[in-house]
Design a protein around this motif. Structure first.
Motif, PDB file in Angstrom:
ATOM      1  N   LEU A  26      -1.483 -11.582  11.356  1.00 16.84           N
ATOM      2  CA  LEU A  26      -0.104 -11.231  11.133  1.00 16.84           C
ATOM      3  C   LEU A  26       0.148 -10.289  10.199  1.00 16.84           C
ATOM      4  N   ILE A  27      -1.017  -9.830   9.239  1.00 15.78           N
ATOM      5  CA  ILE A  27      -0.967  -8.720   8.721  1.00 15.78           C
ATOM      6  C   ILE A  27      -1.032  -7.311   9.586  1.00 15.78           C
ATOM      7  N   LEU A  28      -2.128  -7.632  10.427  1.00 17.15           N
ATOM      8  CA  LEU A  28      -2.367  -6.422  11.333  1.00 17.15           C
ATOM      9  C   LEU A  28      -0.967  -6.172  12.027  1.00 17.15           C
ATOM     10  N   TYR A  29      -0.287  -7.052  12.561  1.00 16.54           N
ATOM     11  CA  TYR A  29       0.994  -6.956  13.395  1.00 16.54           C
ATOM     12  C   TYR A  29       1.948  -6.096  12.395  1.00 16.54           C
ATOM     13  N   PHE A  80       2.736  -2.726  14.606  1.00 20.17           N
ATOM     14  CA  PHE A  80       3.631  -2.494  15.418  1.00 20.17           C
ATOM     15  C   PHE A  80       4.526  -1.277  14.867  1.00 20.17           C
ATOM     16  N   PRO A  81       4.967  -1.494  13.565  1.00 18.43           N
ATOM     17  CA  PRO A  81       5.731  -0.277  12.950  1.00 18.43           C
ATOM     18  C   PRO A  81       5.247   0.962  13.052  1.00 18.43           C
ATOM     19  N   LEU A  82       3.827   1.149  12.838  1.00 18.59           N
ATOM     20  CA  LEU A  82       3.451   2.398  12.777  1.00 18.59           C
ATOM     21  C   LEU A  82       3.328   3.179  14.399  1.00 18.59           C
ATOM     22  N   LEU A 122       2.388 -11.776   0.068  1.00 17.32           N
ATOM     23  CA  LEU A 122       2.978 -10.851  -1.109  1.00 17.32           C
ATOM     24  C   LEU A 122       2.314  -9.577  -1.372  1.00 17.32           C
ATOM     25  N   CYS A 123       1.009  -9.483  -1.604  1.00 16.89           N
ATOM     26  CA  CYS A 123       0.211  -8.648  -1.813  1.00 16.89           C
ATOM     27  C   CYS A 123       0.559  -7.423  -0.787  1.00 16.89           C
ATOM     28  N   ASN A 124       0.512  -8.051   0.590  1.00 17.05           N
ATOM     29  CA  ASN A 124       0.728  -7.145   1.691  1.00 17.05           C
ATOM     30  C   ASN A 124       2.169  -6.348   1.538  1.00 17.05           C
ATOM     31  N   LEU A 125       3.317  -6.994   1.177  1.00 18.30           N
ATOM     32  CA  LEU A 125       4.621  -6.690   0.685  1.00 18.30           C
ATOM     33  C   LEU A 125       4.398  -5.712  -0.194  1.00 18.30           C
ATOM     34  N   CYS A 126       3.752  -5.672  -1.347  1.00 20.42           N
ATOM     35  CA  CYS A 126       3.778  -4.714  -2.367  1.00 20.42           C
ATOM     36  C   CYS A 126       2.960  -3.465  -1.758  1.00 20.42           C
ATOM     37  N   PHE A 127       1.960  -3.527  -1.048  1.00 20.06           N
ATOM     38  CA  PHE A 127       1.375  -2.415  -0.255  1.00 20.06           C
ATOM     39  C   PHE A 127       2.452  -1.581   0.383  1.00 20.06           C
ATOM     40  N   SER A 128       3.296  -2.341   1.203  1.00 18.51           N
ATOM     41  CA  SER A 128       4.602  -1.672   1.875  1.00 18.51           C
ATOM     42  C   SER A 128       5.369  -0.875   1.113  1.00 18.51           C
ATOM     43  N   GLY A 129       5.898  -1.299  -0.183  1.00 18.17           N
ATOM     44  CA  GLY A 129       6.379  -0.638  -1.042  1.00 18.17           C
ATOM     45  C   GLY A 129       5.947   0.531  -1.702  1.00 18.17           C
ATOM     46  N   LEU A 130       4.470   0.567  -1.833  1.00 16.89           N
ATOM     47  CA  LEU A 130       3.654   1.740  -2.480  1.00 16.89           C
ATOM     48  C   LEU A 130       3.718   2.713  -1.129  1.00 16.89           C
ATOM     49  N   TYR A 131       3.467   2.201   0.067  1.00 17.92           N
ATOM     50  CA  TYR A 131       3.307   3.325   1.199  1.00 17.92           C
ATOM     51  C   TYR A 131       4.833   4.039   1.333  1.00 17.92           C
ATOM     52  N   LEU A 179      10.521  -0.818   8.816  1.00 20.21           N
ATOM     53  CA  LEU A 179       9.801  -1.919   9.935  1.00 20.21           C
ATOM     54  C   LEU A 179       8.770  -2.558   9.268  1.00 20.21           C
ATOM     55  N   CYS A 180       7.810  -1.958   8.414  1.00 21.03           N
ATOM     56  CA  CYS A 180       6.826  -2.574   7.819  1.00 21.03           C
ATOM     57  C   CYS A 180       7.410  -3.819   6.853  1.00 21.03           C
ATOM     58  N   GLU A 181       8.286  -3.449   6.002  1.00 24.29           N
ATOM     59  CA  GLU A 181       8.908  -4.202   5.086  1.00 24.29           C
ATOM     60  C   GLU A 181       9.610  -5.353   5.688  1.00 24.29           C
ATOM     61  N   TYR A 182      10.328  -5.308   6.776  1.00 26.01           N
ATOM     62  CA  TYR A 182      10.872  -6.321   7.397  1.00 26.01           C
ATOM     63  C   TYR A 182       9.671  -7.158   8.121  1.00 26.01           C
TER      64      TYR A 182
END
Length: 316
Positions: A142-145, A149-151, A61-70, A107-110
């Motif tokens: 999983l977080i690295l992927y 992959f998106p970047l 969930l923390c990773n998802l929030c970072f994606s939104g901020l990015y 892509l990060c969000e998905y």
């Protein structure tokens, strides 16, 4: 590629009809961006500081929030600066950078939603093997992927776009996206189109994985009452986030390709920007309200600590 393309300046025409309401935009948009940062950072800081929340579900969930901020950082600062000017310009490199951030954010969000669905699938369908499967190494991979992959995938797309010679400078949106730049090309764009289909297929693959996970989750919940409780508690926010983001992306894609310019400008801008407004704003709210562990700790930190009497001031 012709050097002219490197020195180009694009005109973003998405807000040219909104001059009369630019002060309203300047009040609303900063407030929305402030709330996005506040809500997402609140969840991130709460998860980091609370040891009880150092579990895979909350880390994802923390990773998802970072994606939104990015993703929002690639749009809102430039958008706010455009509100000060009557002509909305962006440099060639600035346009590609913004396109890179926004596309990789999608892509990060998905990817983040996919690994969250995998975590819930293992937790509900294979509860006895959960800690054996979802280890700290698995979480890291999983977080690295979800970021690598998106970047990398979007970076390749930007490189393919950068080789094109362009014959136009008007982008009919409030932000730069790769497809809008490709449409300005004077040379064949077959490679770009084919690679664009690859990116679309990757999004579909992530979404398909999530759908298949939920089909198995629902089947497991029908059999077990305990699994049903876990599903309602932890999977419902994830499902709402997925539906919310998918609808927002579909609005932008369908309107970019088939939308009419006769649409009211305010409606057109909202449909094009919905995925940068609604999901980053609602995701932390959905999880913060639905997951009791997070909700209780956030509210506890918001309460002011009681002031105790100083021992020197007490009556003897």
């Amino acid at each position: 590629m012709d050097n002219i393309s490197f020195n180009m300046v694009f005109t973003l025409t998405g807000l040219k009809e909104a001059k009369a309401n630019k002060y309203t935009y300047f009040v609303v948009i900063p407030f929305v961006y402030f709330l996005i940062n506040l809500f997402n950072l609140t969840l991130i800081v709460t998860i980091i500081l609370e040891r009880a929340l150092h579990e895979p579900m909350y880390i994802f969930l923390c990773n998802l929030c970072f994606s939104g901020l990015y993703g929002t950082a690639g749009f809102y600062p430039k958008f706010l600066s455009d509100l000060f000017n009557d002509i909305h310009l962006i440099s060639y490199n600035g346009c590609l950078l913004q396109a890179f951030i926004i596309y990789s954010y999608i892509l990060c969000e998905y990817a983040a939603l996919m690994i969250m669905s995998y975590d819930r699938f293992v937790a509900i369908c294979k509860p006895l093997d959960y800690h054996r499967i979802i280890t700290s190494q698995t979480i890291g991979r999983l977080i690295l992927y979800s970021w690598s992959f998106p970047l990398i995938a979007v970076f390749i797309g930007i490189i393919l776009t950068k080789r094109l010679r362009l014959c136009g400078s008007h982008i009919y949106k409030a932000y730069c996206d790769n497809w809008s730049v490709v449409k300005l090309s004077c040379v064949p764009t077959t490679i770009n189109i084919m690679y664009g289909y690859f990116l679309i297929c990757s999004v579909i693959a992530h979404a398909s994985f999530i759908v298949l996970s939920y089909i198995k989750l629902i089947k497991a919940c029908i059999i077990s009452k305990e699994s049903k409780k876990i599903f309602i508690k932890t999977c419902l926010p994830h499902l709402l986030s997925l539906i919310n983001f998918t609808i927002a992306i579909l609005f932008d894609v369908m309107f970019s390709r088939y939308g009419s310019r006769d649409f009211p400008n305010s409606l057109r801008n909202f449909l094009q920007l919905e995925f940068l407004i609604i999901p980053p704003l609602l995701n932390p709210i959905i999880y913060g309200l639905k997951l009791a562990e997070i909700r209780n700790r956030v509210f506890r930190k918001c309460k002011k600590p009681k002031i105790k009497d100083c021992p020197h001031t007490r009556k003897r």
